[in-house]
Scaffold this motif. Sequence first.
Motif, PDB file in Angstrom:
ATOM      1  N   ILE A 162       0.834  -1.203   0.000  1.00 53.40           N
ATOM      2  CA  ILE A 162       0.000   0.000   0.000  1.00 53.40           C
ATOM      3  C   ILE A 162       0.869   1.253   0.000  1.00 53.40           C
ATOM      4  O   ILE A 162       0.612   2.210  -0.756  1.00 53.40           O
ATOM      5  N   LEU A 163       1.923   1.258   0.810  1.00 51.78           N
ATOM      6  CA  LEU A 163       2.819   2.423   0.841  1.00 51.78           C
ATOM      7  C   LEU A 163       3.470   2.669  -0.517  1.00 51.78           C
ATOM      8  O   LEU A 163       3.797   3.810  -0.862  1.00 51.78           O
ATOM      9  N   LYS A 164       3.647   1.602  -1.302  1.00 47.88           N
ATOM     10  CA  LYS A 164       4.283   1.722  -2.613  1.00 47.88           C
ATOM     11  C   LYS A 164       3.258   1.861  -3.748  1.00 47.88           C
ATOM     12  O   LYS A 164       3.626   1.800  -4.922  1.00 47.88           O
ATOM     13  N   ASN A 165       1.989   2.047  -3.342  1.00 50.70           N
ATOM     14  CA  ASN A 165       0.907   2.186  -4.335  1.00 50.70           C
ATOM     15  C   ASN A 165       0.824   0.982  -5.269  1.00 50.70           C
ATOM     16  O   ASN A 165       0.558   1.119  -6.476  1.00 50.70           O
ATOM     17  N   LYS A 166       1.044  -0.188  -4.705  1.00 55.14           N
ATOM     18  CA  LYS A 166       0.956  -1.425  -5.462  1.00 55.14           C
ATOM     19  C   LYS A 166      -0.267  -2.216  -5.002  1.00 55.14           C
ATOM     20  O   LYS A 166      -0.747  -2.043  -3.877  1.00 55.14           O
ATOM     21  N   PRO A 167      -0.790  -3.095  -5.869  1.00 53.70           N
ATOM     22  CA  PRO A 167      -1.935  -3.916  -5.448  1.00 53.70           C
ATOM     23  C   PRO A 167      -1.529  -4.928  -4.385  1.00 53.70           C
ATOM     24  O   PRO A 167      -0.362  -5.332  -4.294  1.00 53.70           O
ATOM     25  N   LEU A 168      -2.487  -5.346  -3.574  1.00 49.09           N
ATOM     26  CA  LEU A 168      -2.253  -6.367  -2.574  1.00 49.09           C
ATOM     27  C   LEU A 168      -2.321  -7.727  -3.265  1.00 49.09           C
ATOM     28  O   LEU A 168      -3.355  -8.086  -3.824  1.00 49.09           O
ATOM     29  N   THR A 169      -1.222  -8.456  -3.252  1.00 54.75           N
ATOM     30  CA  THR A 169      -1.160  -9.721  -3.971  1.00 54.75           C
ATOM     31  C   THR A 169      -1.578 -10.881  -3.073  1.00 54.75           C
ATOM     32  O   THR A 169      -1.091 -11.027  -1.958  1.00 54.75           O
ATOM     33  N   ILE A 170      -2.508 -11.688  -3.593  1.00 53.47           N
ATOM     34  CA  ILE A 170      -3.040 -12.836  -2.860  1.00 53.47           C
ATOM     35  C   ILE A 170      -2.857 -14.088  -3.707  1.00 53.47           C
ATOM     36  O   ILE A 170      -3.184 -14.097  -4.898  1.00 53.47           O
ATOM     37  N   PHE A 171      -2.313 -15.146  -3.107  1.00 57.26           N
ATOM     38  CA  PHE A 171      -2.188 -16.421  -3.805  1.00 57.26           C
ATOM     39  C   PHE A 171      -3.534 -17.129  -3.789  1.00 57.26           C
ATOM     40  O   PHE A 171      -4.103 -17.384  -2.734  1.00 57.26           O
ATOM     41  N   GLY A 172      -4.053 -17.431  -4.974  1.00 55.97           N
ATOM     42  CA  GLY A 172      -5.354 -18.078  -5.066  1.00 55.97           C
ATOM     43  C   GLY A 172      -6.478 -17.080  -4.878  1.00 55.97           C
ATOM     44  O   GLY A 172      -6.328 -15.878  -5.127  1.00 55.97           O
ATOM     45  N   ASP A 173      -7.627 -17.553  -4.398  1.00 57.08           N
ATOM     46  CA  ASP A 173      -8.809 -16.691  -4.295  1.00 57.08           C
ATOM     47  C   ASP A 173      -8.928 -15.975  -2.952  1.00 57.08           C
ATOM     48  O   ASP A 173      -9.893 -15.248  -2.715  1.00 57.08           O
ATOM     49  N   ALA A 202      -7.003  -8.524   3.788  1.00 54.20           N
ATOM     50  CA  ALA A 202      -6.604  -7.482   2.837  1.00 54.20           C
ATOM     51  C   ALA A 202      -7.527  -6.269   2.930  1.00 54.20           C
ATOM     52  O   ALA A 202      -7.067  -5.115   2.891  1.00 54.20           O
ATOM     53  N   MET A 203      -8.803  -6.523   3.090  1.00 57.22           N
ATOM     54  CA  MET A 203      -9.762  -5.421   3.221  1.00 57.22           C
ATOM     55  C   MET A 203      -9.533  -4.666   4.529  1.00 57.22           C
ATOM     56  O   MET A 203      -9.556  -3.427   4.568  1.00 57.22           O
ATOM     57  N   ALA A 204      -9.277  -5.397   5.612  1.00 57.09           N
ATOM     58  CA  ALA A 204      -9.056  -4.773   6.923  1.00 57.09           C
ATOM     59  C   ALA A 204      -7.761  -3.958   6.934  1.00 57.09           C
ATOM     60  O   ALA A 204      -7.706  -2.865   7.518  1.00 57.09           O
ATOM     61  N   VAL A 205      -6.717  -4.470   6.304  1.00 55.18           N
ATOM     62  CA  VAL A 205      -5.444  -3.737   6.232  1.00 55.18           C
ATOM     63  C   VAL A 205      -5.630  -2.459   5.418  1.00 55.18           C
ATOM     64  O   VAL A 205      -5.126  -1.384   5.790  1.00 55.18           O
ATOM     65  N   SER A 206      -6.347  -2.553   4.313  1.00 49.18           N
ATOM     66  CA  SER A 206      -6.602  -1.365   3.483  1.00 49.18           C
ATOM     67  C   SER A 206      -7.305  -0.281   4.290  1.00 49.18           C
ATOM     68  O   SER A 206      -6.938   0.896   4.223  1.00 49.18           O
ATOM     69  N   LYS A 207      -8.290  -0.676   5.078  1.00 52.28           N
ATOM     70  CA  LYS A 207      -9.017   0.290   5.902  1.00 52.28           C
ATOM     71  C   LYS A 207      -8.106   0.912   6.942  1.00 52.28           C
ATOM     72  O   LYS A 207      -8.132   2.131   7.166  1.00 52.28           O
ATOM     73  N   LYS A 213      -7.853   2.612  -0.513  1.00 53.09           N
ATOM     74  CA  LYS A 213      -8.908   1.916  -1.235  1.00 53.09           C
ATOM     75  C   LYS A 213      -8.431   0.508  -1.566  1.00 53.09           C
ATOM     76  O   LYS A 213      -7.310   0.329  -2.074  1.00 53.09           O
ATOM     77  N   PRO A 214      -9.216  -0.520  -1.272  1.00 56.85           N
ATOM     78  CA  PRO A 214      -8.775  -1.890  -1.541  1.00 56.85           C
ATOM     79  C   PRO A 214      -8.430  -2.108  -3.014  1.00 56.85           C
ATOM     80  O   PRO A 214      -9.199  -1.732  -3.903  1.00 56.85           O
ATOM     81  N   ASN A 215      -7.271  -2.668  -3.274  1.00 53.86           N
ATOM     82  CA  ASN A 215      -6.824  -2.962  -4.634  1.00 53.86           C
ATOM     83  C   ASN A 215      -6.127  -4.313  -4.582  1.00 53.86           C
ATOM     84  O   ASN A 215      -4.969  -4.411  -4.182  1.00 53.86           O
ATOM     85  N   ILE A 216      -6.841  -5.366  -4.950  1.00 55.57           N
ATOM     86  CA  ILE A 216      -6.349  -6.735  -4.786  1.00 55.57           C
ATOM     87  C   ILE A 216      -6.020  -7.364  -6.132  1.00 55.57           C
ATOM     88  O   ILE A 216      -6.784  -7.252  -7.094  1.00 55.57           O
TER      89      ILE A 216
END
Length: 330
Positions: A194-205, A250-255, A260-263
């Motif tokens: 988030i600090l680097k303005n990058k999406p939050l990467t998640i393995f799988g769903d 990921a949603m809780a960390v974004s808040k 804004k959540p970006n996954i």
Amino acid sequence: MKITSLVTGGAGFIGSHVVRYLLDKGHKVVVLDDLSGGVQSNIDLRAIICIGSITDTTLVQEIFKKYAFTYVYHLAAYAAEGLSHFIRRFNYENNVIGSINLINAAVNHEIKCFVFTSSIAVYGTNTLPLKESQYPKPEDPYGIAKYAVEMDLINAKKMFGLNSIIFRPHNVYGIYQNIGDNYRNVVGIFMNQILKNKPLTIFGDGSQTRAFTYIDDVAPYIANATDIPDAYNQIFNVGDDTVYSVKELAMAVSKAMDAKPNIQTLDKRDEVTHAYADHTRFETIFHPDTYTPLVKGLTEMARWVKENGAHSSKKFKHIEITKNLPPSWK
């Protein structure tokens, strides 16, 4: 006479907190850390700092000879569970052989108690919630290494009378965590992205579930364990009970980070899908007052992360096996 304690990995995340608690209790604390994952600025200035590795047998022997340790708190490890499949020799050298160096020294110098931070990775896929009475079935080299050390400590008690206390923490987060590590500590990874303005990467769903634990609900109990006779020669799950999916995290960390959540979803990796533990034994012996809710813990960590800024992410340079390595780790 002051109690003298050794804390391995004392420049790291959990270790640096344990060091502070021990110093506040009046212990003389010696930190042994090779700074491969921690940073020297994490170490309380009241501690004695020894830069070096637990794999250095000569160094370990020297510091045990120099300082009359009463207790050993062993938190040094390379704890990248998912990556451990691809760095098998490195994993076992650091997490098993290094630990055995310490256990040998602890026996030879008649340490009163050896406190070891294991992991719920020893359980693998098992009946939930995970309980200490279950037979461990680790599914990755990291979990195998932790379980091997647990078994060695049990043997050292039987053979030499070495007391130990084993903790199996899980998904701990909070201030002083290395958020620049690409391979472990998902909360830190998300905040750094988030600090680097990058999406939050998640393995799988993102349906994988874990219970995330704030550092203040773990570190003080590790530090105080040697004062509790009923804890000796026992194994304890330690951590929070409330379960979240990685996507919910990921949603809780974004808040918490006011973002804004970006996954971004990546290919699923080989990992245990659901892992959370029962803490009845821990609560019976340690009597914790409360647990830190995820929202509160994330808010505290986010404040610290914003003050300190993004961390540079380093690629691990000693990959031993590239077959099936997730593309994002190459």
